[in-house]
Design an enzyme around this catalytic site. Structure first.
Site, PDB file in Angstrom:
ATOM      1  N   TYR A   1       0.850  -1.198   0.000  1.00 39.14           N
ATOM      2  CA  TYR A   1       0.000   0.000   0.000  1.00 39.14           C
ATOM      3  C   TYR A   1       0.885   1.249   0.000  1.00 39.14           C
ATOM      4  O   TYR A   1       1.887   1.272  -0.680  1.00 39.14           O
ATOM      5  CB  TYR A   1      -1.016  -0.083   1.177  1.00 39.14           C
ATOM      6  CG  TYR A   1      -2.193   0.760   0.826  1.00 39.14           C
ATOM      7  CD1 TYR A   1      -3.024   0.412  -0.239  1.00 39.14           C
ATOM      8  CD2 TYR A   1      -2.419   1.962   1.474  1.00 39.14           C
ATOM      9  CE1 TYR A   1      -4.050   1.241  -0.629  1.00 39.14           C
ATOM     10  CE2 TYR A   1      -3.449   2.793   1.079  1.00 39.14           C
ATOM     11  CZ  TYR A   1      -4.259   2.428   0.028  1.00 39.14           C
ATOM     12  OH  TYR A   1      -5.252   3.264  -0.374  1.00 39.14           O
TER      13      TYR A   1
ATOM     14  N   LYS B   1      -6.590  -1.593  -1.035  1.00 45.11           N
ATOM     15  CA  LYS B   1      -7.379  -1.335   0.183  1.00 45.11           C
ATOM     16  C   LYS B   1      -7.985  -2.627   0.717  1.00 45.11           C
ATOM     17  O   LYS B   1      -7.990  -2.876   1.915  1.00 45.11           O
ATOM     18  CB  LYS B   1      -8.514  -0.357  -0.130  1.00 45.11           C
ATOM     19  CG  LYS B   1      -8.052   1.077  -0.155  1.00 45.11           C
ATOM     20  CD  LYS B   1      -8.380   1.771   1.148  1.00 45.11           C
ATOM     21  CE  LYS B   1      -7.432   2.882   1.399  1.00 45.11           C
ATOM     22  NZ  LYS B   1      -7.769   3.910   2.291  1.00 45.11           N
TER      23      LYS B   1
ATOM     24  N   GLU C   1     -14.011   5.000  -2.359  1.00 51.18           N
ATOM     25  CA  GLU C   1     -12.600   5.332  -2.147  1.00 51.18           C
ATOM     26  C   GLU C   1     -12.058   6.195  -3.293  1.00 51.18           C
ATOM     27  O   GLU C   1     -12.245   5.861  -4.471  1.00 51.18           O
ATOM     28  CB  GLU C   1     -11.800   4.018  -2.089  1.00 51.18           C
ATOM     29  CG  GLU C   1     -10.341   4.179  -1.789  1.00 51.18           C
ATOM     30  CD  GLU C   1     -10.059   4.653  -0.368  1.00 51.18           C
ATOM     31  OE1 GLU C   1     -10.749   4.189   0.568  1.00 51.18           O
ATOM     32  OE2 GLU C   1      -9.163   5.482  -0.185  1.00 51.18           O
ATOM     33  N   ASP C   2     -11.431   7.294  -2.936  1.00 50.65           N
ATOM     34  CA  ASP C   2     -10.688   8.130  -3.894  1.00 50.65           C
ATOM     35  C   ASP C   2     -11.529   8.657  -5.051  1.00 50.65           C
ATOM     36  O   ASP C   2     -11.097   8.628  -6.222  1.00 50.65           O
ATOM     37  CB  ASP C   2      -9.436   7.397  -4.388  1.00 50.65           C
ATOM     38  CG  ASP C   2      -8.317   7.463  -3.344  1.00 50.65           C
ATOM     39  OD1 ASP C   2      -8.567   7.980  -2.240  1.00 50.65           O
ATOM     40  OD2 ASP C   2      -7.204   7.014  -3.626  1.00 50.65           O
TER      41      ASP C   2
ATOM     42  N   ASN D   1      -0.649  12.519   1.073  1.00 46.62           N
ATOM     43  CA  ASN D   1       0.252  11.489   0.584  1.00 46.62           C
ATOM     44  C   ASN D   1       0.118  11.375  -0.926  1.00 46.62           C
ATOM     45  O   ASN D   1      -0.803  11.968  -1.479  1.00 46.62           O
ATOM     46  CB  ASN D   1      -0.023  10.140   1.302  1.00 46.62           C
ATOM     47  CG  ASN D   1      -1.489   9.760   1.263  1.00 46.62           C
ATOM     48  OD1 ASN D   1      -2.172  10.016   0.270  1.00 46.62           O
ATOM     49  ND2 ASN D   1      -1.971   9.149   2.324  1.00 46.62           N
TER      50      ASN D   1
ATOM     51  N   ASP E   1     -14.105   6.022   2.886  1.00 46.82           N
ATOM     52  CA  ASP E   1     -12.926   5.994   3.743  1.00 46.82           C
ATOM     53  C   ASP E   1     -12.182   7.327   3.753  1.00 46.82           C
ATOM     54  O   ASP E   1     -11.616   7.709   4.770  1.00 46.82           O
ATOM     55  CB  ASP E   1     -11.995   4.866   3.295  1.00 46.82           C
ATOM     56  CG  ASP E   1     -10.800   4.778   4.211  1.00 46.82           C
ATOM     57  OD1 ASP E   1     -11.020   4.667   5.426  1.00 46.82           O
ATOM     58  OD2 ASP E   1      -9.662   4.864   3.720  1.00 46.82           O
ATOM     59  N   ASP E   2     -12.185   8.045   2.630  1.00 49.06           N
ATOM     60  CA  ASP E   2     -11.474   9.336   2.611  1.00 49.06           C
ATOM     61  C   ASP E   2     -12.145  10.326   3.544  1.00 49.06           C
ATOM     62  O   ASP E   2     -11.495  11.163   4.152  1.00 49.06           O
ATOM     63  CB  ASP E   2     -11.460   9.921   1.191  1.00 49.06           C
ATOM     64  CG  ASP E   2     -10.859   8.948   0.220  1.00 49.06           C
ATOM     65  OD1 ASP E   2      -9.690   8.588   0.401  1.00 49.06           O
ATOM     66  OD2 ASP E   2     -11.571   8.516  -0.706  1.00 49.06           O
TER      67      ASP E   2
ATOM     68  N   ARG F   1      -9.876  10.980  -7.866  1.00 52.52           N
ATOM     69  CA  ARG F   1      -8.797  11.638  -7.108  1.00 52.52           C
ATOM     70  C   ARG F   1      -8.058  10.539  -6.369  1.00 52.52           C
ATOM     71  O   ARG F   1      -8.428  10.169  -5.278  1.00 52.52           O
ATOM     72  CB  ARG F   1      -9.372  12.686  -6.157  1.00 52.52           C
ATOM     73  CG  ARG F   1      -8.395  13.661  -5.572  1.00 52.52           C
ATOM     74  CD  ARG F   1      -7.615  13.109  -4.386  1.00 52.52           C
ATOM     75  NE  ARG F   1      -8.440  12.905  -3.216  1.00 52.52           N
ATOM     76  CZ  ARG F   1      -8.332  11.823  -2.426  1.00 52.52           C
ATOM     77  NH1 ARG F   1      -7.458  10.854  -2.685  1.00 52.52           N
ATOM     78  NH2 ARG F   1      -9.116  11.679  -1.381  1.00 52.52           N
TER      79      ARG F   1
HETATM   80  P1  NAI Z   1      -9.524  16.968  -2.234  1.00 53.25           P
HETATM   81  O1  NAI Z   1      -9.012  17.104  -3.610  1.00 53.25           O
HETATM   82  O2  NAI Z   1     -10.946  16.668  -1.969  1.00 53.25           O
HETATM   83  O3  NAI Z   1      -9.180  18.323  -1.422  1.00 53.25           O
HETATM   84  C1  NAI Z   1      -7.980  19.015  -1.469  1.00 53.25           C
HETATM   85  C2  NAI Z   1      -8.166  20.357  -0.774  1.00 53.25           C
HETATM   86  O4  NAI Z   1      -6.903  21.017  -0.701  1.00 53.25           O
HETATM   87  C3  NAI Z   1      -9.108  21.312  -1.502  1.00 53.25           C
HETATM   88  O5  NAI Z   1      -9.901  21.989  -0.551  1.00 53.25           O
HETATM   89  C4  NAI Z   1      -8.149  22.314  -2.181  1.00 53.25           C
HETATM   90  O6  NAI Z   1      -8.726  23.606  -2.348  1.00 53.25           O
HETATM   91  C5  NAI Z   1      -7.023  22.355  -1.178  1.00 53.25           C
HETATM   92  N1  NAI Z   1      -5.764  22.781  -1.747  1.00 53.25           N
HETATM   93  C6  NAI Z   1      -5.182  22.387  -2.904  1.00 53.25           C
HETATM   94  N2  NAI Z   1      -4.009  23.050  -3.080  1.00 53.25           N
HETATM   95  C7  NAI Z   1      -3.865  23.848  -2.013  1.00 53.25           C
HETATM   96  C8  NAI Z   1      -2.867  24.770  -1.623  1.00 53.25           C
HETATM   97  N3  NAI Z   1      -1.785  25.001  -2.364  1.00 53.25           N
HETATM   98  N4  NAI Z   1      -3.035  25.445  -0.465  1.00 53.25           N
HETATM   99  C9  NAI Z   1      -4.133  25.220   0.293  1.00 53.25           C
HETATM  100  N5  NAI Z   1      -5.092  24.361  -0.019  1.00 53.25           N
HETATM  101  C10 NAI Z   1      -4.958  23.670  -1.163  1.00 53.25           C
HETATM  102  O7  NAI Z   1      -8.612  15.876  -1.541  1.00 53.25           O
HETATM  103  P2  NAI Z   1      -8.916  15.061  -0.201  1.00 53.25           P
HETATM  104  O8  NAI Z   1      -9.702  13.856  -0.465  1.00 53.25           O
HETATM  105  O9  NAI Z   1      -9.453  15.999   0.823  1.00 53.25           O
HETATM  106  O10 NAI Z   1      -7.449  14.569   0.200  1.00 53.25           O
HETATM  107  C11 NAI Z   1      -6.471  15.506   0.568  1.00 53.25           C
HETATM  108  C12 NAI Z   1      -5.170  14.808   0.898  1.00 53.25           C
HETATM  109  O11 NAI Z   1      -5.340  14.037   2.053  1.00 53.25           O
HETATM  110  C13 NAI Z   1      -4.645  13.885  -0.207  1.00 53.25           C
HETATM  111  O12 NAI Z   1      -3.268  14.096  -0.392  1.00 53.25           O
HETATM  112  C14 NAI Z   1      -4.873  12.523   0.338  1.00 53.25           C
HETATM  113  O13 NAI Z   1      -3.876  11.644  -0.106  1.00 53.25           O
HETATM  114  C15 NAI Z   1      -4.725  12.800   1.820  1.00 53.25           C
HETATM  115  N6  NAI Z   1      -5.391  11.781   2.576  1.00 53.25           N
HETATM  116  C16 NAI Z   1      -4.663  11.200   3.569  1.00 53.25           C
HETATM  117  C17 NAI Z   1      -5.159  10.166   4.252  1.00 53.25           C
HETATM  118  C18 NAI Z   1      -4.360   9.565   5.353  1.00 53.25           C
HETATM  119  O14 NAI Z   1      -4.549   8.453   5.717  1.00 53.25           O
HETATM  120  N7  NAI Z   1      -3.437  10.284   5.900  1.00 53.25           N
HETATM  121  C19 NAI Z   1      -6.474   9.603   3.900  1.00 53.25           C
HETATM  122  C20 NAI Z   1      -7.214  10.337   2.885  1.00 53.25           C
HETATM  123  C21 NAI Z   1      -6.660  11.380   2.248  1.00 53.25           C
END
Ligand code: NAI
Length: 550
Positions: A95, A166, A237-238, A400, A260-261, A148
């Site tokens: 993963y 997953k 997911e995603d 990530n 899950d997100d 995404r």
């Molecule tokens: P999304 O695409 O729904 O949201 C991204 C957000 O970030 C949007 O609100 C966007 O406006 C904002 N954004 C983009 N560029 C930016 C910048 N330069 N400055 C400030 N804000 C900015 O994505 P989602 O689903 O919310 O996921 C976000 C991140 O969280 C991804 O990288 C994902 O891999 C990570 N994630 C981590 C998990 C974990 O287990 N740690 C689990 C799920 C997601």
């Protein structure tokens, strides 16, 4: 499935039944395998030794990933035995972070079909397609439209690596038996120009449809799943942030679904926050939170966090007043005209700003949470500002894969002069600074969703609720020993993940029974009940059955 239902080459080609070099002489005789496998009869440990030897010869984790997927295609038991033998070593290969690279190259490294590909061109005939799946009792479908993938954007069909990975974690981390799991890609096209022009791309070569068209396709899929697999839970997911939140709202009160997100990420981050508050001697409702990123992960976390603060005695409005958000267009404040419905609860009266450090100076958060998908956005100035305001700033850099983390632990500890309480979305090694060792935790959903999955599987729960994620978060937080908490570790160690998830699943299962959502009889001992359902990566003794079949 009884091992005696297949014989000879057919048996060797079935990954769920193949025992490879461990078939006994009696089995070889009875199952038509004499001469079809080497003459030796090995044990599982020797097989695992061979796997480790071959893995050691692979130059990169992507090569190791390909090798392990190939092993899964041929011998499911040995695959899970390998992964479960050392989760801390193998989870990053099957993963995060390797899966990101595997998805980017999915069409190029593709070997074998796994799971199902449901194309929007089959609308009206979804039932016919799903009926092709050989297993009739499907309990989990993990489904993406590739909208995404991780923090990598629209990867279309290349995103199929994610549901596959997953679902492997359901088994490897929490022991959900693999035969009940179905990875699924809903192919509605992609807007990824690179893939649209790649001859080896495996998806529909067309742009994504309107939201209305997409949702009517998803409706048909979800309704057909209820009909064909009535005990099935659908794990979204995603998908893009907006689709993730809207599809969850659309189905969550009607069917057994979760995202899950939105919910799993929220659960694991909540677990980290519970422990960060423990380290500081505060409560969640004493803290003030500023998010960088207001997409599906951010909103899901903010909502769950507020529910947890309500559980501590705040009203929902008071809880929401403690949560601020900042996205690509700046702080979410009351003059913004570009916000969507689910972001509105986190809009506060504040002067417009696109400067994150300035927002920190005025809002004075105790915790910053990076869910922005953009690496390096927690700059030195950000961490220094947080350290000026807080004795122990909490810094969660969750995006990530690795290079998308908002900052590294080394940066957080160095720039805060060792004051930061830090966790990331991916695994980072310990940091040694000024004679101290810091243990950065990995806020990875794999502590939460497999345990939720096991609880749903064992109880045959009819719904997945937010309360189940809050309970899972509390259970995970409670399993970090106090001596590791002192070193800043917010999450349990991965080496013991199966036991951690069994305990977590037992607590969630109890809640499922207490909430009247279970579809089986309540057991007296919840942990023993969960253990009864845990898959063990062991070959089934076939000799007795084989002799009766012969
Ligand atoms: P999304 O695409 O729904 O949201 C991204 C957000 O970030 C949007 O609100 C966007 O406006 C904002 N954004 C983009 N560029 C930016 C910048 N330069 N400055 C400030 N804000 C900015 O994505 P989602 O689903 O919310 O996921 C976000 C991140 O969280 C991804 O990288 C994902 O891999 C990570 N994630 C981590 C998990 C974990 O287990 N740690 C689990 C799920 C997601």
């Amino acid at each position: 499935m009884a091992i005696n239902s297949k014989r000879g080459i057919e048996l060797l080609h079935d990954p769920a039944l193949n025992k490879s070099t461990t078939f006994s002489e009696a089995e070889k005789q009875a199952l038509g395998l004499v001469g079809m496998v080497p003459e030796v009869t090995e044990d599982e440990d020797l097989q695992l030794r061979r796997v480790n030897l071959q893995l050691a010869q692979k130059p990169t984790d992507l090569e190791r990933y390909i090798y392990l997927m190939n092993l899964l295609d041929h011998n499911e038991t040995l695959f899970y035995r390998t992964v479960m033998s050392d989760p801390a070593r193998f989870l990053p290969i099957v993963y995060d972070p390797t899966i990101g690279e595997a998805c980017l190259k999915f069409g190029h490294i593709y070997r074998q079909p796994r799971g199902m590909y449901l194309s929007i061109t089959r609308r009206g005939k979804v039932r016919d397609v799903l009926k092709n799946w050989p297993q009739k009792d499907v309990r989990f479908i993990c489904v993406t439209d590739g909208g995404r993938i991780l923090g990598l954007g629209d990867l279309g069909a290349n995103g199929m690596g994610i549901p596959i990975g997953k679902l492997q974690l359901y088994t490897a981390c929490a022991g959900v038996p693999p035969q009940f799991l179905l990875p699924m890609y809903l192919d509605a096209g992609t807007n990824n120009e690179q893939y649209l022009h790649d001859p080896l791309y495996l998806g529909l070569r067309r742009a994504r449809p309107s939201t209305e068209e997409l949702y009517s396709f998803v409706d048909e899929f979800v309704e057909t799943v209820q009909e064909l697999f009535p005990k099935c839970c659908i794990h979204f997911e995603d998908w893009t942030g907006v689709d993730a939140v809207h599809l969850l709202q659309r189905y969550r009160d009607k069917y057994c679904v979760y995202n899950d997100d939105v919910q799993g990420t929220a659960g694991i981050v909540l677990a980290g926050m519970i422990n960060a508050a423990k380290i500081k001697g505060t409560k969640l409702s004493d803290e003030r939170y500023l998010f960088l990123g207001a997409g599906s992960a951010g909103i899901g976390l903010a909502n769950l966090l507020c529910s947890a603060m309500v559980g501590e005695g705040l009203t929902r409005n008071q809880a929401q007043a403690r949560v601020y958000m900042f996205d690509i267009n700046g702080l979410l404040e009351d003059t913004r005209k570009d916000l969507v419905d689910f972001q509105k609860p986190y809009v506060h009266k504040h002067a417009p700003t696109r400067d994150f450090v300035a927002a920190i100076e005025t809002i004075k958060p105790t915790t910053i949470i990076g869910v922005s998908t953009v690496g390096g956005t927690f700059t030195q100035k950000v961490i220094e500002a947080m350290s000026r305001i807080n004795e122990r700033p909490v810094v969660l850099a969750l995006s990530n894969p690795t290079e998308h983390a908002e900052c590294t632990p080394e940066q957080a500890y160095t720039w805060s002069k060792g004051k930061a309480i830090y966790a990331a979305g991916v695994q980072f090694p310990p940091v040694h600074l000024n004679g101290q060792t810091f243990l950065p935790g990995q806020a990875n959903n794999f502590y939460i969703f497999p345990a939720i999955g096991m609880a749903v599987f064992a109880t045959q729960a009819s719904r997945v609720t937010d309360e189940m994620f809050i309970e899972a978060a509390r259970a995970v937080a409670d399993q970090v020993p106090s001596e590791l908490l002192k070193q800043g570790l917010l999450y349990p160690l991965q080496s013991n993940i199966l036991e951690t998830e069994i305990q977590t699943a037992a607590r969630v299962a109890k809640l499922v029974f207490d909430s009247g959502l279970a579809r089986v009889k309540q057991p007296a001992d919840m942990v023993a009940f969960i253990r009864q359902h845990v898959y063990k990566p062991e070959y089934k003794p076939a000799a007795a059955q084989a002799s009766t079949a012969a």
